[in-house]
Design a protein around this motif. Structure first.
Motif, mmCIF file in Angstrom:
data_model
loop_
_atom_site.group_PDB
_atom_site.id
_atom_site.type_symbol
_atom_site.label_atom_id
_atom_site.label_comp_id
_atom_site.label_asym_id
_atom_site.label_seq_id
_atom_site.Cartn_x
_atom_site.Cartn_y
_atom_site.Cartn_z
ATOM 1 N N ARG A 91 1.467 17.794 -1.245
ATOM 2 C CA ARG A 91 1.419 16.593 -0.392
ATOM 3 C C ARG A 91 1.299 16.982 1.071
ATOM 4 N N ALA A 92 0.468 16.259 1.774
ATOM 5 C CA ALA A 92 0.316 16.488 3.214
ATOM 6 C C ALA A 92 0.051 15.137 3.854
ATOM 7 N N GLU A 93 0.434 15.023 5.127
ATOM 8 C CA GLU A 93 0.267 13.743 5.811
ATOM 9 C C GLU A 93 -1.195 13.279 5.765
ATOM 10 N N VAL A 94 -2.106 14.240 5.925
ATOM 11 C CA VAL A 94 -3.518 13.850 5.998
ATOM 12 C C VAL A 94 -4.002 13.277 4.654
ATOM 13 N N THR A 95 -3.536 13.844 3.529
ATOM 14 C CA THR A 95 -3.988 13.314 2.231
ATOM 15 C C THR A 95 -3.300 11.978 1.939
ATOM 16 N N ASP A 96 -2.018 11.852 2.325
ATOM 17 C CA ASP A 96 -1.333 10.554 2.163
ATOM 18 C C ASP A 96 -2.089 9.480 2.937
ATOM 19 N N ARG A 97 -2.490 9.818 4.163
ATOM 20 C CA ARG A 97 -3.178 8.835 5.015
ATOM 21 C C ARG A 97 -4.521 8.440 4.403
ATOM 22 N N ARG A 98 -5.236 9.453 3.867
ATOM 23 C CA ARG A 98 -6.547 9.163 3.258
ATOM 24 C C ARG A 98 -6.391 8.223 2.057
ATOM 25 N N LEU A 99 -5.347 8.499 1.247
ATOM 26 C CA LEU A 99 -5.126 7.653 0.067
ATOM 27 C C LEU A 99 -4.804 6.217 0.492
ATOM 28 N N ILE A 151 0.828 -1.216 0.000
ATOM 29 C CA ILE A 151 0.000 0.000 0.000
ATOM 30 C C ILE A 151 0.861 1.263 0.000
ATOM 31 N N ALA A 152 1.869 1.304 0.837
ATOM 32 C CA ALA A 152 2.703 2.524 0.907
ATOM 33 C C ALA A 152 3.403 2.753 -0.429
ATOM 34 N N ASP A 196 -5.553 4.763 3.218
ATOM 35 C CA ASP A 196 -6.753 4.200 3.832
ATOM 36 C C ASP A 196 -7.707 3.670 2.748
ATOM 37 N N ARG A 197 -7.861 4.436 1.665
ATOM 38 C CA ARG A 197 -8.758 4.011 0.583
ATOM 39 C C ARG A 197 -8.177 2.800 -0.148
ATOM 40 N N LEU A 198 -6.864 2.816 -0.399
ATOM 41 C CA LEU A 198 -6.235 1.652 -1.041
ATOM 42 C C LEU A 198 -6.491 0.405 -0.191
ATOM 43 N N GLY A 199 -6.369 0.551 1.128
ATOM 44 C CA GLY A 199 -6.595 -0.580 2.044
ATOM 45 C C GLY A 199 -8.040 -1.043 2.014
ATOM 46 N N HIS A 200 -8.961 -0.086 1.919
ATOM 47 C CA HIS A 200 -10.395 -0.432 1.882
ATOM 48 C C HIS A 200 -10.706 -1.328 0.685
ATOM 49 N N PHE A 201 -10.279 -0.911 -0.512
ATOM 50 C CA PHE A 201 -10.611 -1.721 -1.697
ATOM 51 C C PHE A 201 -9.821 -3.031 -1.731
ATOM 52 N N LEU A 202 -8.661 -3.025 -1.119
ATOM 53 C CA LEU A 202 -7.906 -4.280 -1.033
ATOM 54 C C LEU A 202 -8.658 -5.284 -0.150
ATOM 55 N N ARG A 203 -9.322 -4.774 0.858
ATOM 56 C CA ARG A 203 -10.113 -5.664 1.743
ATOM 57 C C ARG A 203 -11.389 -6.121 1.052
ATOM 58 N N THR A 204 -12.115 -5.176 0.374
ATOM 59 C CA THR A 204 -13.418 -5.570 -0.194
ATOM 60 C C THR A 204 -13.250 -6.369 -1.482
ATOM 61 N N ASP A 205 -12.210 -6.046 -2.285
ATOM 62 C CA ASP A 205 -12.027 -6.667 -3.611
ATOM 63 C C ASP A 205 -10.554 -7.025 -3.833
ATOM 64 N N PRO A 206 -10.024 -7.985 -3.050
ATOM 65 C CA PRO A 206 -8.589 -8.277 -3.168
ATOM 66 C C PRO A 206 -8.195 -8.709 -4.576
ATOM 67 N N GLU A 207 -9.156 -9.290 -5.332
ATOM 68 C CA GLU A 207 -8.816 -9.779 -6.681
ATOM 69 C C GLU A 207 -8.773 -8.651 -7.707
ATOM 70 N N GLY A 208 -9.119 -7.403 -7.311
ATOM 71 C CA GLY A 208 -9.174 -6.298 -8.277
ATOM 72 C C GLY A 208 -7.956 -5.385 -8.253
ATOM 73 N N SER A 209 -6.955 -5.711 -7.416
ATOM 74 C CA SER A 209 -5.788 -4.823 -7.277
ATOM 75 C C SER A 209 -4.516 -5.550 -7.691
ATOM 76 N N PHE A 210 -3.715 -4.886 -8.520
ATOM 77 C CA PHE A 210 -2.493 -5.502 -9.064
ATOM 78 C C PHE A 210 -1.322 -4.539 -8.924
ATOM 79 N N VAL A 211 -0.134 -5.092 -8.729
ATOM 80 C CA VAL A 211 1.071 -4.260 -8.809
ATOM 81 C C VAL A 211 1.992 -4.835 -9.881
ATOM 82 N N ALA A 212 2.798 -3.958 -10.472
ATOM 83 C CA ALA A 212 3.876 -4.384 -11.375
ATOM 84 C C ALA A 212 5.169 -4.208 -10.598
#
Ligand code: COA
Length: 285
Positions: A35-43, A10-11, A45-61
């Motif tokens: 860039r600000a800590e609060v916006t980094d944290r929100r991003l 995620i990071a 947090d959202r990446l983590g949310h979709f990784l939890r709800t739809d783990p099969e929909g996220s890919f990294v290269a």
């Protein structure tokens, strides 16, 4: 070279997004996000949310042990959404973005409706168009509210107990509910839910409208007006992703004295155009 995204990525994915989007904004002389800590944290947090709800929909290269690109998508009741896609500037132009997009698209049948809120990156617009999405150019209203108006007295503040009402509106307007995402948005500090009778809802915070859906334009206007009326005096605010399908919103922000700027495009498939009256969220669809 592509693999499923893990919590541990995620990071790195967040860094790829900030770097890729910042470079694109600079290249095209767009406002570069601060860039600000609060916006980094929100991003993250959202990446983590979709990784939890739809783990099969996220890919990294990760070609040589380093994440250089990622895609994140999810499906809600048969409605496919691409939340984010980015590759690092040094890795662009070699087909990586398309491979990531194809992997995300393969998580749902091609016949399902789908949306992407596309940035102004010409490569992104080309990729989504060639993948069969129709392009609906969008505006963003941004800045001060020069002519503030009153809130609509029919609009009330809601909470997590109102998700069923939000779901009912979304099923009728978008063809699919996303209660799990609305609940997640409401868990983020500063976000609030507004309801207009049983005719519509908006999620907003002090600096932006996050998303809005309504059964009719009267309810949509009442909600947007009330969101704008709740912005602290002197603050700046954003209302983005306003396509030609949302003239009611364009009229409302212009009446409030806000400035309109070109802002990417809403790309859709399996629908004649973006759902209306609705304002999507960039990352939540
Ligand atoms: C969008 C992005 C992911 C594309 O990644 P990429 O690795 O360069 O993607 P690819 O190499 O697979 O494909 C790029 C496509 O754009 C096309 N392209 C590149 N520059 C272009 C330009 N200036 N005008 C039009 N098309 C262009 C390429 O020809 C290619 O299409 P093709 O496969 O049909 O030839 C990447 O540019 C990025 O991270 N941008 C910044 C973040 C962003 O805005 N993401 C989109 C979020 S909605």
């Amino acid at each position: 070279m592509l693999r499923a995204m893990l919590d541990a990525d995620i990071a790195a994915a967040s860094e790829v997004w900030q770097t890729a989007y910042g470079a694109m904004a600079k290249e095209h002389r767009l406002a570069e996000p601060v860039r600000a800590e609060v916006t980094d944290r929100r991003l993250e947090d959202r990446l983590g949310h979709f990784l939890r709800t739809d783990p099969e929909g996220s890919f990294v290269a990760e070609p040589e042990g380093r994440v250089v690109g990622f895609a994140q998508s999810f499906v809600r009741e048969g409605y496919w959404v691409l939340s984010l896609l980015a590759t690092l500037p040094g890795n662009q132009g070699h087909g990586l973005g398309r491979r990531l997009l194809d992997a995300a698209l393969a998580t749902a049948p091609a016949g399902l409706p789908g949306t992407i809120q596309a940035s102004r990156d010409p490569s992104a617009l080309a990729l989504y168009s060639s993948a069969g999405f129709s392009c609906h150019p969008a505006m963003k209203a941004e800045g001060a509210i020069r002519r503030p108006g009153p809130p609509d007295p029919r609009v009330r503040t809601g909470g997590p107990g109102d998700i069923a009402l939000v779901d009912a509106v979304d099923r009728r307007r978008r063809g699919a509910a996303r209660g799990v995402d609305i609940a997640h948005m409401l868990g983020v500090a500063g976000n609030r839910l507004l309801l207009m009778e049983d005719r519509g809802y908006a999620v907003a915070r002090d600096d932006r409208l996050i998303t809005l859906g309504a059964l009719d334009e009267g309810a949509a206007v009442a909600l947007l007006q009330t969101v704008l009326a709740g912005i602290p005096e002197g603050a700046t605010v954003e209302v983005a992703w306003l396509t030609s399908a949302q003239q009611w919103a364009i009229d409302t922000v212009v009446r409030a004295g806000m400035a309109l700027h070109p802002y990417g495009a809403v790309m859709v498939r399996g629908m004649s155009g973006p759902p209306a009256p609705c304002i999507p969220s960039g990352g939540y669809g």
